[in-house]
Design a protein around this motif. Structure first.
Motif, PDB file in Angstrom:
ATOM      1  N   GLU A  73       0.828  -1.209   0.000  1.00 34.83           N
ATOM      2  CA  GLU A  73       0.000   0.000   0.000  1.00 34.83           C
ATOM      3  C   GLU A  73       0.861   1.257   0.000  1.00 34.83           C
ATOM      4  OE1 GLU A  73      -3.955  -0.552   2.368  1.00 34.83           O
ATOM      5  OE2 GLU A  73      -2.376  -1.607   3.455  1.00 34.83           O
ATOM      6  N   SER A  84      -5.679  10.817   6.210  1.00 37.75           N
ATOM      7  CA  SER A  84      -7.100  10.895   5.861  1.00 37.75           C
ATOM      8  C   SER A  84      -7.438  10.227   4.540  1.00 37.75           C
ATOM      9  CB  SER A  84      -7.535  12.365   5.807  1.00 37.75           C
ATOM     10  OG  SER A  84      -6.886  13.032   4.744  1.00 37.75           O
ATOM     11  N   LYS A  85      -6.421   9.921   3.695  1.00 34.76           N
ATOM     12  CA  LYS A  85      -6.788   9.386   2.373  1.00 34.76           C
ATOM     13  C   LYS A  85      -5.798   8.379   1.777  1.00 34.76           C
ATOM     14  CE  LYS A  85      -4.815  13.409  -0.020  1.00 34.76           C
ATOM     15  NZ  LYS A  85      -5.084  14.480  -0.986  1.00 34.76           N
ATOM     16  N   LEU A  89      -7.748   1.082   4.191  1.00 28.24           N
ATOM     17  CA  LEU A  89      -8.961   0.876   4.974  1.00 28.24           C
ATOM     18  C   LEU A  89      -9.048   1.837   6.152  1.00 28.24           C
ATOM     19  CD1 LEU A  89     -11.498  -0.857   5.345  1.00 28.24           C
ATOM     20  CD2 LEU A  89     -10.140  -2.428   6.751  1.00 28.24           C
ATOM     21  N   SER A  91      -7.974   4.967   6.315  1.00 27.99           N
ATOM     22  CA  SER A  91      -8.433   6.267   5.820  1.00 27.99           C
ATOM     23  C   SER A  91      -9.907   6.218   5.446  1.00 27.99           C
ATOM     24  CB  SER A  91      -7.600   6.686   4.603  1.00 27.99           C
ATOM     25  OG  SER A  91      -6.238   6.851   4.961  1.00 27.99           O
ATOM     26  N   GLN A  92     -10.349   5.131   4.833  1.00 31.43           N
ATOM     27  CA  GLN A  92     -11.753   5.024   4.445  1.00 31.43           C
ATOM     28  C   GLN A  92     -12.667   5.040   5.670  1.00 31.43           C
ATOM     29  OE1 GLN A  92     -12.237   1.574   1.962  1.00 31.43           O
ATOM     30  NE2 GLN A  92     -10.518   2.145   0.619  1.00 31.43           N
ATOM     31  N   GLU A  93     -12.281   4.287   6.705  1.00 32.98           N
ATOM     32  CA  GLU A  93     -13.126   4.231   7.896  1.00 32.98           C
ATOM     33  C   GLU A  93     -13.096   5.562   8.652  1.00 32.98           C
ATOM     34  OE1 GLU A  93     -12.563   0.893  10.392  1.00 32.98           O
ATOM     35  OE2 GLU A  93     -12.589  -0.567   8.753  1.00 32.98           O
ATOM     36  N   LYS A  95     -12.675   8.506   7.275  1.00 30.29           N
ATOM     37  CA  LYS A  95     -13.468   9.443   6.485  1.00 30.29           C
ATOM     38  C   LYS A  95     -14.956   9.201   6.697  1.00 30.29           C
ATOM     39  CE  LYS A  95     -13.814  11.281   1.787  1.00 30.29           C
ATOM     40  NZ  LYS A  95     -13.305  11.161   0.396  1.00 30.29           N
ATOM     41  N   ALA A  96     -15.357   7.928   6.699  1.00 30.86           N
ATOM     42  CA  ALA A  96     -16.766   7.606   6.922  1.00 30.86           C
ATOM     43  C   ALA A  96     -17.200   8.037   8.321  1.00 30.86           C
ATOM     44  CB  ALA A  96     -16.989   6.110   6.733  1.00 30.86           C
TER      45      ALA A  96
END
Length: 617
Positions: A73, A84-85, A89, A91-93, A95-96
């Motif tokens: 990754e 944040s990005k 996973l 960063s996705q969590e 952000k959500a």
């Protein structure tokens, strides 16, 4: 081939540096990283250089959940990573979770069908229906499904009420915040009325000052235009007989005719922007041509005089040479266009207005302090500039000799604006000018004002004046910097934080606020140069920032940027001062009645027209 020989010595190849990446924590919360040597904390907006290898990451506030970031990754990303990005996973969590947190700040809109709360106040409110406080902006309606709820003004949380709902068995209905929540509605309406009065008063005061200023400018423009027109007229009246007396009558007539022709042509031309630009350019060109022709005429006559050994009369040379006619024609044309441009709708009036506004600015807004030599008299030493109307009252009072003030204001467009003053060696401060200790770097508005301010303060101290420092409304004693030595660094940090406002405006968090109706808040300014919209945007910006940055900004409120350095300077010099709230110079608020803030809700009486207007039917 692991090594090579050079002049008989074995040379080992230089080791290849390990590829590294920079990880920036741009989340609002601190995180912890495990790079193989134990957990290490990474605060918001801190970065760390590390090898491009896998690691573990978790939130400092919730150590039960751990995410593993693999080497693959990291290799697929660039050199600069953000939490944040760029961390898969994790960063996705994150952000959500951030989206969910911000979306829950606002009550969800519903199409209808149940008891609804309609915010018909010109202010935002907060409602707690059992899931925490949620924002409801003006002209928005939301569903009420709980047996009871609490409501408060977002601007003034002391205006709060707890509502116990008595379920109605009749038809569906709406509750309006302006009239159906008795105790809360009365207090909220009073607050809104005071806010609107403050906005209206400030608007009227700004318009009044603008009208007075424009009236003074127009009087000056009219005065200068009339004087210029009369000068041109008198010059023509004097020059024509003078030219006739020396035999240049034909030249004078040619110049006068050209002046009248250009004046009438300019007068008859349409007042379009294109024509105005053409005649303004023509006026400048004619002036330059007239000067050039005058110089050429003088040189030509001098040469002719020398060639004739001084035998010919200069007047005769002028009368017989065509350059003389050309000179009069150019100056006549220039005088005609200039005279026309001085009329009320002429372009010269615009230039006169610019100059008149600059002079009026020097005379009215520019303030270099007026310290009164009266022992023990209070002297205003520091003033928050965002209270514009109160500032005008202060300046007027000081110029009339009623108030002693050491404060200095040199706005843009004045002579002293942008000038700098060097720091005396005796102060032992670093920097080419005072901008460095004040702001951390040189600023375009300069620091000449600071040298004038120091002189005023020293004068006030010598006469034994009582130094007064004015703070923001209800913020007395707040907003100071640690010391004068840190004022510049703290200012740079504040500027860096506020520079992220554009990033906040592009964020999903602000998008939620716009969808929830933040733009419906009033944008008209009151006495402190703020509006409901700007204050709400600032509150959301603080919530968006990291806890540390938000705390820093909150602790900085109470004094203006320049004021922070002023107060720190007084403390550095050991000068005693009195802290004063700016409310002394502001119009008083309307008194509010004391009302009990808890009551039982009865079904409101709403007309069918109101029900349709608020979307209940």
């Amino acid at each position: 081939m692991g090594s090579r020989l050079f002049d008989g010595a074995r040379m080992e190849p230089a080791p290849t540096p390990e590829p590294t990446v920079s990880l920036l924590n741009d989340l609002r919360n601190a995180v912890e990283l495990d790079l193989g040597e134990g957990w290490q904390e990474l605060e918001p907006w801190q970065s760390r250089q590390m090898a491009r290898e896998g690691f573990a990451i978790r939130l400092s506030a919730d150590r039960t959940r751990i995410w593993r970031i693999g080497t693959d990754e990291l290799v697929s990303q660039g050199q600069n990573l953000r939490t944040s990005k760029d961390l898969g996973l994790f960063s996705q969590e994150m952000k959500a979770e951030a989206y969910r947190e911000w979306s829950e700040m606002y009550l969800e809109d519903v199409p209808g069908g149940k008891l609804q709360l309609v915010n018909d106040l010109d202010a935002a409110v907060e409602v707690d229906i059992g899931r925490g406080w949620r924002i409801l902006y003006p002209n928005q309606k939301r569903e009420l499904s709980e047996e009871s709820f609490s409501i408060r003004l977002r601007e003034d949380q002391a205006v709060m009420s707890t509502i116990s709902q008595g379920r109605a068995s009749g038809p569906e209905y709406c509750l309006r915040t302006s009239k159906d929540l008795e105790a809360f509605s009365a207090k909220a309406n009073s607050w809104v009325a005071n806010e609107q009065k403050a906005v209206q008063k400030e608007t009227e005061e700004r318009q009044r000052r603008k009208k007075l200023s424009e009236a003074k400018v127009e009087r000056r423009v009219r005065k200068f235009a009339v004087m210029g027109f009369l000068i041109l007229l008198c010059t023509g009246v004097v020059l024509i007989p003078l030219m006739a007396s020396i035999g240049l009558w034909s030249h004078a007539c040619a110049g006068l005719g050209m002046a009248l022709l250009c004046f009438l042509l300019y007068l008859a031309a349409p007042r379009t922007r294109r024509c105005v630009c053409i005649f303004k350019s023509a006026t400048r060109i004619l002036a330059r041509c007239g000067i050039a022709t005058g110089v050429a005429t003088a040189v030509t006559l001098l040469v002719l005089r020398v060639q004739s050994n001084g035998l010919e009369d200069p007047e005769e040379l002028v009368r017989n040479h065509p350059m003389g006619y050309l000179l009069f024609l150019f100056f006549g044309a220039f005088a005609g266009t200039l005279a026309r441009s001085l009329l009320p709708d002429g372009p010269a009036r615009d230039d006169l207005r610019v100059e008149s506004r600059r002079r009026l600015l020097e005379e009215t807004i520019v303030f270099q302090g007026t310290v009164m030599e009266e022992h023990g008299k209070p002297c205003i030493t520091s003033w928050p500039g965002k209270y514009a109307t109160a500032w005008d009252c202060l300046v007027e009072s000081a110029r009339e000799g009623e108030t002693s003030a050491a404060v200095v204001f040199l706005p843009e467009g004045t002579k002293e604006f942008g000038k700098h003053s060097t720091i005396p060696h005796s102060e032992g401060l670093a920097g080419e000018c005072w901008c460095t200790p004040l702001y951390g770097e040189q600023k375009p508005w300069g620091c000449k004002w600071w040298a004038l301010w120091i002189g005023n303060v020293e004068k006030a101290v010598q006469v034994g004046a009582e130094l007064h420092v004015y703070f923001f409304q209800q913020a007395c004693g707040q907003g100071k910097v640690e010391s004068f030595d840190t004022a510049g660094r703290e200012n740079l940090r504040r500027e860096a934080i506020f520079a992220r406002m554009s990033e906040f405006e592009e964020s999903e968090e602000y998008r939620y606020a716009k969808e929830a109706g933040i733009k419906k808040l009033c944008k008209k300014k009151r006495h402190d140069s703020s509006s409901q919209h700007s204050r709400e945007k600032h509150r959301l910006f603080l919530q968006w920032l990291s806890v540390e940055d938000a705390r820093f900004l909150k602790e900085s409120e109470g004094l203006g940027n320049s004021q922070k350095a002023e107060v720190a300077w007084l403390e550095r010099k050991g000068y005693r001062y009195t802290e004063v709230d700016i409310s002394r110079w502001l119009p008083p608020d309307e008194p509010q009645e004391e009302i009990s803030m808890e009551w039982s809700l009865q079904e409101p009486q709403m007309s069918s027209l109101d029900r349709v207007a608020y979307g209940c039917e």
